[in-house]
Design a protein around this motif. Structure first.
Motif, PDB file in Angstrom:
ATOM      1  N   ILE A   9       0.850  -1.188   0.000  1.00 21.57           N
ATOM      2  CA  ILE A   9       0.000   0.000   0.000  1.00 21.57           C
ATOM      3  C   ILE A   9       0.890   1.244   0.000  1.00 21.57           C
ATOM      4  CG2 ILE A   9      -1.837   1.250   1.223  1.00 21.57           C
ATOM      5  CD1 ILE A   9      -2.714  -1.548   0.257  1.00 21.57           C
ATOM      6  N   ARG A  10       0.901   1.952  -1.145  1.00 23.26           N
ATOM      7  CA  ARG A  10       1.699   3.178  -1.237  1.00 23.26           C
ATOM      8  C   ARG A  10       0.888   4.349  -1.756  1.00 23.26           C
ATOM      9  NH1 ARG A  10       6.072  -0.451  -4.136  1.00 23.26           N
ATOM     10  NH2 ARG A  10       4.064  -0.948  -5.053  1.00 23.26           N
ATOM     11  N   ASN A  11      -0.244   4.039  -2.418  1.00 23.21           N
ATOM     12  CA  ASN A  11      -1.096   5.109  -2.942  1.00 23.21           C
ATOM     13  C   ASN A  11      -2.549   4.636  -2.958  1.00 23.21           C
ATOM     14  OD1 ASN A  11      -1.606   3.632  -5.444  1.00 23.21           O
ATOM     15  ND2 ASN A  11       0.547   4.068  -5.876  1.00 23.21           N
ATOM     16  N   GLU A  12      -3.443   5.509  -3.382  1.00 19.31           N
ATOM     17  CA  GLU A  12      -4.871   5.184  -3.299  1.00 19.31           C
ATOM     18  C   GLU A  12      -5.278   4.057  -4.240  1.00 19.31           C
ATOM     19  OE1 GLU A  12      -7.612   8.609  -2.266  1.00 19.31           O
ATOM     20  OE2 GLU A  12      -5.758   9.666  -2.799  1.00 19.31           O
ATOM     21  N   TRP A  13      -4.541   3.883  -5.339  1.00 25.80           N
ATOM     22  CA  TRP A  13      -4.858   2.788  -6.273  1.00 25.80           C
ATOM     23  C   TRP A  13      -4.575   1.449  -5.621  1.00 25.80           C
ATOM     24  CZ3 TRP A  13      -7.820   4.755  -9.619  1.00 25.80           C
ATOM     25  CH2 TRP A  13      -7.593   6.053 -10.098  1.00 25.80           C
ATOM     26  N   ASP A  14      -3.558   1.409  -4.772  1.00 25.92           N
ATOM     27  CA  ASP A  14      -3.220   0.151  -4.085  1.00 25.92           C
ATOM     28  C   ASP A  14      -4.346  -0.282  -3.150  1.00 25.92           C
ATOM     29  OD1 ASP A  14      -0.726   0.142  -5.337  1.00 25.92           O
ATOM     30  OD2 ASP A  14       0.223   1.261  -3.710  1.00 25.92           O
ATOM     31  N   ARG A  48      -6.701   2.059   3.988  1.00 30.47           N
ATOM     32  CA  ARG A  48      -6.790   3.518   4.033  1.00 30.47           C
ATOM     33  C   ARG A  48      -6.046   4.061   5.258  1.00 30.47           C
ATOM     34  NH1 ARG A  48     -10.936   7.337   4.826  1.00 30.47           N
ATOM     35  NH2 ARG A  48     -12.156   5.770   5.927  1.00 30.47           N
ATOM     36  N   TYR A  51      -2.312   3.995   4.503  1.00 32.83           N
ATOM     37  CA  TYR A  51      -1.965   5.089   3.592  1.00 32.83           C
ATOM     38  C   TYR A  51      -1.953   6.436   4.337  1.00 32.83           C
ATOM     39  CZ  TYR A  51      -2.527   8.443  -0.186  1.00 32.83           C
ATOM     40  OH  TYR A  51      -2.397   9.528  -1.016  1.00 32.83           O
ATOM     41  N   GLY A  55       1.763   6.044   5.803  1.00 36.52           N
ATOM     42  CA  GLY A  55       2.358   6.374   4.514  1.00 36.52           C
ATOM     43  C   GLY A  55       2.458   5.160   3.614  1.00 36.52           C
ATOM     44  N   ALA A  56       2.942   4.048   4.154  1.00 33.06           N
ATOM     45  CA  ALA A  56       3.076   2.835   3.351  1.00 33.06           C
ATOM     46  C   ALA A  56       3.061   1.610   4.258  1.00 33.06           C
ATOM     47  CB  ALA A  56       4.364   2.871   2.547  1.00 33.06           C
ATOM     48  N   ASP A  78       2.474  -2.158   8.944  1.00 29.67           N
ATOM     49  CA  ASP A  78       3.217  -0.970   8.505  1.00 29.67           C
ATOM     50  C   ASP A  78       4.304  -0.648   9.524  1.00 29.67           C
ATOM     51  OD1 ASP A  78       2.351   1.175  10.514  1.00 29.67           O
ATOM     52  OD2 ASP A  78       0.382   0.607   9.735  1.00 29.67           O
TER      53      ASP A  78
END
Ligand SMILES: Nc1ncnc2c1ncn2[C@@H]1O[C@H](COP(=O)(O)OP(=O)(O)OP(=O)(O)O)[C@@H](O)[C@H]1O
Ligand SMILES: [Mg+2]
Length: 133
Positions: A9-14, A48, A51, A55-56, A78
């Motif tokens: 998980i690094r961005n909203e698409w993930d 969420r 993120y 952050g990741a 995380d």
């Protein structure tokens, strides 16, 4: 051997990808559509949070078969700031970001078992299981 699949998980698409992975595994294991929705909602909330607050991190899905009982485990990990007071974040309405504070208590309600392993400055691991009924 345990079957496990993970999404970083690094961005909203993930977050969308993690949700999709959860839905596919849940469907394969024989969960009904309502439980599939519960599982994907729980995954979205955990992803969420990763993120937003860490952050990741990553979301892993594990297939479970214990004495013929079929289930699915979601593991959210995380290396973010961690959670100092776990009881506080499990209260409905507690948020440090102006959110609804409904995410974690919601995940606990949607799944059959739920646990948080975290300390301030140590990152966070959240474990949630759902059994096929
Ligand atoms: N992975 C994490 N790392 C560090 N802190 C976290 C993490 N996940 C949750 N928290 C903390 O727990 C609080 C409660 O999380 P929860 O998901 O219940 O509510 P929220 O994210 O604030 O709002 P909502 O999910 O309803 O939009 C967050 O505000 C944040 O302070
Ligand atoms: Mg949240």
């Amino acid at each position: 051997m345990t079957v496990q699949s993970c999404v970083k998980i690094r961005n909203e698409w993930d977050i969308v990808a993690a949700r999709q992975m959860g839905r596919n595994v849940a469907k394969d294991l024989g969960f009904g559509t309502v439980d599939q929705a519960r599982i994907t909602t729980a995954i979205s909330e955990l992803a969420r949070n990763i993120y937003l607050y860490a952050g990741a991190g990553q979301i892993c899905i594990e297939e479970m078969n214990e004495y013929g009982k079929i289930g699915l485990r979601v593991i959210a990990t995380d290396d973010g700031p961690g959670i100092a007071d776990i009881r506080q974040v499990m209260e409905d309405g507690f948020s440090t970001s102006g959110g609804l504070g409904a995410g974690l208590p919601g995940v606990k309600r949607l799944m059959d078992s739920f646990s948080i392993d975290s300390e301030s400055g140590q990152g966070t691991t959240i474990n949630a299981v759902k059994w096929v009924r």
